[in-house]
Design a protein around this motif. Structure first.
Motif, mmCIF file in Angstrom:
data_model
loop_
_atom_site.group_PDB
_atom_site.id
_atom_site.type_symbol
_atom_site.label_atom_id
_atom_site.label_comp_id
_atom_site.label_asym_id
_atom_site.label_seq_id
_atom_site.Cartn_x
_atom_site.Cartn_y
_atom_site.Cartn_z
ATOM 1 N N GLY A 1 0.666 -1.208 0.023
ATOM 2 C CA GLY A 1 -0.025 0.010 0.027
ATOM 3 C C GLY A 1 0.833 1.256 -0.045
ATOM 4 N N THR A 2 2.165 1.132 -0.663
ATOM 5 C CA THR A 2 2.883 2.435 -0.442
ATOM 6 C C THR A 2 2.428 3.503 -1.294
ATOM 7 N N THR A 3 1.804 3.251 -2.573
ATOM 8 C CA THR A 3 1.293 4.246 -3.771
ATOM 9 C C THR A 3 -0.278 4.341 -3.450
ATOM 10 N N GLY A 4 -0.896 3.770 -2.512
ATOM 11 C CA GLY A 4 -2.385 3.795 -2.346
ATOM 12 C C GLY A 4 -2.857 2.546 -1.459
ATOM 13 N N SER A 5 -4.193 2.565 -1.334
ATOM 14 C CA SER A 5 -4.766 1.445 -0.465
ATOM 15 C C SER A 5 -4.421 -0.026 -0.716
ATOM 16 N N PRO A 6 -3.868 -0.603 0.506
ATOM 17 C CA PRO A 6 -3.530 -2.176 0.197
ATOM 18 C C PRO A 6 -4.627 -2.927 -0.594
ATOM 19 N N LYS A 7 -3.864 -3.613 -1.657
ATOM 20 C CA LYS A 7 -4.942 -4.545 -2.491
ATOM 21 C C LYS A 7 -4.840 -5.886 -1.959
ATOM 22 N N GLY A 8 -5.742 -6.779 -2.014
ATOM 23 C CA GLY A 8 -5.872 -7.994 -1.719
ATOM 24 C C GLY A 8 -5.358 -8.977 -3.051
ATOM 25 N N VAL A 9 -4.408 -9.722 -3.356
ATOM 26 C CA VAL A 9 -4.114 -10.330 -4.243
ATOM 27 C C VAL A 9 -4.371 -11.813 -3.974
ATOM 28 N N THR A 10 -5.173 -12.451 -5.093
ATOM 29 C CA THR A 10 -5.552 -13.698 -4.614
ATOM 30 C C THR A 10 -4.610 -14.616 -5.664
ATOM 31 N N ALA A 11 -4.455 -16.013 -4.973
ATOM 32 C CA ALA A 11 -3.597 -16.952 -5.699
ATOM 33 C C ALA A 11 -4.232 -18.137 -5.521
ATOM 34 N N THR A 12 -4.714 -19.228 -6.645
ATOM 35 C CA THR A 12 -4.963 -20.333 -6.534
ATOM 36 C C THR A 12 -4.110 -21.494 -5.966
ATOM 37 N N HIS A 13 -4.194 -22.591 -5.864
ATOM 38 C CA HIS A 13 -3.391 -23.766 -5.690
ATOM 39 C C HIS A 13 -2.537 -23.977 -6.471
ATOM 40 N N ALA A 14 -2.884 -23.782 -7.840
ATOM 41 C CA ALA A 14 -1.983 -24.267 -8.990
ATOM 42 C C ALA A 14 -0.959 -22.847 -9.104
ATOM 43 N N ASN A 15 -1.300 -21.822 -8.825
ATOM 44 C CA ASN A 15 -0.257 -20.745 -8.666
ATOM 45 C C ASN A 15 0.552 -20.780 -7.802
ATOM 46 N N LEU A 16 0.534 -21.266 -6.407
ATOM 47 C CA LEU A 16 1.095 -21.363 -5.438
ATOM 48 C C LEU A 16 2.155 -22.454 -5.714
ATOM 49 N N VAL A 17 1.777 -23.677 -6.264
ATOM 50 C CA VAL A 17 2.578 -24.946 -6.217
ATOM 51 C C VAL A 17 3.317 -24.784 -7.720
ATOM 52 N N TRP A 18 3.237 -23.775 -8.444
ATOM 53 C CA TRP A 18 3.834 -23.756 -9.800
ATOM 54 C C TRP A 18 5.386 -23.969 -9.474
ATOM 55 N N GLY A 19 6.097 -24.866 -10.502
ATOM 56 C CA GLY A 19 7.394 -25.142 -10.475
ATOM 57 C C GLY A 19 7.799 -25.940 -9.295
ATOM 58 N N CYS A 20 7.191 -26.459 -8.251
ATOM 59 C CA CYS A 20 7.343 -27.414 -7.375
ATOM 60 C C CYS A 20 7.335 -28.645 -7.550
ATOM 61 N N GLY A 21 7.873 -29.659 -6.809
ATOM 62 C CA GLY A 21 7.736 -31.103 -6.953
ATOM 63 C C GLY A 21 8.727 -31.638 -7.918
ATOM 64 N N GLY A 22 9.701 -30.925 -8.456
ATOM 65 C CA GLY A 22 10.785 -31.551 -9.277
ATOM 66 C C GLY A 22 11.561 -32.602 -8.641
ATOM 67 N N ARG A 23 12.237 -33.106 -9.548
ATOM 68 C CA ARG A 23 13.024 -34.550 -9.012
ATOM 69 C C ARG A 23 14.132 -33.652 -8.420
ATOM 70 N N ARG A 24 14.898 -32.656 -8.639
ATOM 71 C CA ARG A 24 16.105 -32.077 -8.019
ATOM 72 C C ARG A 24 15.312 -30.917 -7.036
ATOM 73 N N ARG A 25 15.562 -30.966 -5.872
ATOM 74 C CA ARG A 25 15.028 -29.929 -4.919
ATOM 75 C C ARG A 25 15.916 -28.670 -4.731
ATOM 76 N N PRO A 26 15.232 -27.544 -4.925
ATOM 77 C CA PRO A 26 15.949 -26.349 -4.938
ATOM 78 C C PRO A 26 17.031 -26.267 -3.862
ATOM 79 N N PHE A 27 17.957 -25.500 -4.141
ATOM 80 C CA PHE A 27 18.971 -25.082 -2.991
ATOM 81 C C PHE A 27 19.547 -26.542 -2.683
ATOM 82 N N ALA A 28 19.871 -27.519 -3.352
ATOM 83 C CA ALA A 28 20.244 -28.645 -3.020
ATOM 84 C C ALA A 28 21.760 -28.578 -2.576
ATOM 85 N N HIS A 29 22.277 -27.286 -2.567
ATOM 86 C CA HIS A 29 23.730 -27.178 -1.836
ATOM 87 C C HIS A 29 23.811 -26.771 -0.532
ATOM 88 N N SER A 30 22.559 -26.600 0.019
ATOM 89 C CA SER A 30 22.377 -26.158 1.353
ATOM 90 C C SER A 30 21.674 -27.158 2.224
#
Length: 472
Positions: free
Chosen positions: A147-176
């Protein structure tokens, strides 16, 4: 994977004892515990009357990240949409957001907020009701902008949006083995860290309250290979010279998000984290999971990089018509799975899969993105347009400057002119001399002030509206 629930249940079945989340002072949360506790709490929500499609507020402090993670997944298991909110928000702000998206109830850690519907602590929600089966297209999250430039806005996300790119064979940040971050609950960056706790290789570690020494100690204690922060935190770490007291050599990737990382700050981070690749990430609450990524390159210190896999970026007119390379225009990003504003499907921000970022910038011949300024921050001074980002980059290069922000102030002849607020030991006279040969005449500040700190919002971004109000 089609939902975050499937992601968690798969991980819990294969690695039930693997630690997902760590916060000093709290019990670590394993994937097995996360799945089981969220099922019980979800049943408790259904027993309270929560139905698929309802919105449930989550008001949590940073010390309660493990409980917040359980509550978030519990809401999704109940078929509802989670509304993540920090307990540090002002009561009026909290009230506005909870009422705006019509929450039916609120899960909280203490001090029940003034909210519509019921309020409950997580431990009050154990139940045994049968749970629904959310689908990828179902609403999963309503996340509010700063809300730095106006009233805060609620941004909606579906399950498909949140899970996009997940579940691959190689897990992210495997070096850590551990990933340390400093992002608050209720922010887009914080939500990405929650998803990392579900999907990435390392355990995700954060702290109840950011201080440079505590953050550096957390990195050292856990020998973290990956670190995520915002530029303001990076500046504090550098100013506190934490590398002189703590061993930071384990860090192989340091990511900065939420705001552009000044070139000088990136260069200093390279020296303090000698083994780390410094990466700058650019996205927004509206555009996620689309993003650009830039590995710090001294030859391109001001670039935000190129679009990551599944994303696209273009420079266009307000109507979305593409502009050629090196032409300044509006920055647009395309996400593989779109979001929208809650209750405002006709918004001009979202157009045919593209998102207007609210920034001005350009793409060079190789497709690297450069920001000119936030559209609302451009200073129209006389007959010129002044980029506050360009002014700030020049100021940051001056010895003795720790932090800086440029804003517009009224001017009798020019209409608007540049004012610079500076944190650091540099004198105003020395800064003016330094800038004289580095900025054009219309870019030079007509006023320089020294302040103890630059105001920032909950997301870590400079609050220029608050800065202007404080000095004018």
């Amino acid at each position: 994977m089609t939902t975050l629930l499937q992601l968690l249940d798969t991980r819990a079945a294969s690695e039930p004892d693997r630690v997902a989340l760590i916060v000093p002072g709290a019990e670590p949360l394993t994937h097995g515990q996360w799945a089981e506790r969220s099922r019980r709490a979800a049943s408790g929500l259904v027993d309270r009357g929560v139905k698929p499609g309802d919105r449930v507020g989550l008001v949590f402090g940073a010390a309660a990240w493990p409980d917040y993670a359980v509550a978030f997944m519990a809401v999704l298991r109940a078929g509802a949409a989670a509304v993540p909110l920090s307990a540090r928000l002002a009561p009026a702000d909290l009230r506005f957001k909870l009422h705006h998206c019509d929450t039916v109830g609120v899960i909280h850690t203490g001090g029940a907020p003034d909210a519509p519907g019921w309020t409950a602590r997580l431990d009050d929600l154990w139940g045994s009701a049968e749970l629904p089966d959310p689908k990828p297209a179902d609403l999963a999250q309503v996340l509010y902008t700063s809300g730095t430039t106006g009233s805060p806005k609620g941004v909606t996300a579906t399950h498909a949006n949140l899970v996009w790119g997940c579940g691959g064979r190689r897990r992210p940040f495997a070096h850590s083995r551990h990933l340390v971050h400093g992002f608050p609950i209720g922010t887009n960056a914080g939500q990405q860290m929650l998803i990392n706790a579900l999907d990435a290789h390392p355990a995700v570690v954060t702290l109840p309250w950011f201080t440079p020494d505590r953050f550096a100690a957390l990195i050292e204690t856990h020998r973290a290979g990956t670190v995520f922060l915002v530029p303001a935190m990076a500046i504090e770490l550098l100013s506190a010279r934490v590398h002189e007291e703590h061993d930071l050599s384990s860090v192989l990737l340091l990511g900065s998000a939420a705001a552009p990382l000044p070139g000088r700050v990136a260069a200093d981070l390279c020296r303090v984290f000698p083994k780390a690749t410094i990466a700058n990430y650019y996205t927004s609450t509206e555009a996620a999971p689309a993003q650009t990524v830039m590995i710090y390159d001294p030859e391109r210190p001001g670039s935000l990089g190129r679009a990551a896999a599944g994303s696209a970026v273009k420079i266009a007119t307000a109507d979305g018509e593409p502009l050629p390379s090196n032409s300044t225009g509006e920055v647009w990003m395309r996400s593989p799975v779109s979001r929208s504003y809650y209750g405002d499907q006709g918004s001009k921000v979202f157009q045919r899969g593209w998102v207007r970022m609210g920034d001005l910038g350009y793409l060079d011949e190789e497709g690297y993105l450069y920001l000119v300024d936030r559209e609302s921050d451009v200073i129209k001074s006389g007959g010129f347009k002044v980029s506050t980002i360009q002014v700030e980059e020049a100021v940051y290069a001056c010895p003795g400057v720790v932090e800086a922000a440029a804003v517009a102030i009224p001017h009798a002849m020019l209409g608007k002119a540049v004012m610079v607020a500076v944190v650091g030991s540099v004198t105003q006279k020395d800064l003016r001399i330094f800038l004289k040969d580095r900025l054009a005449a219309h870019e030079l500040p007509v006023k320089v002030i020294t302040v103890d700190s630059i105001p920032r919002n909950h997301n870590g971004k400079v609050d220029k509206r608050a800065l202007r109000e404080a000095v004018t």
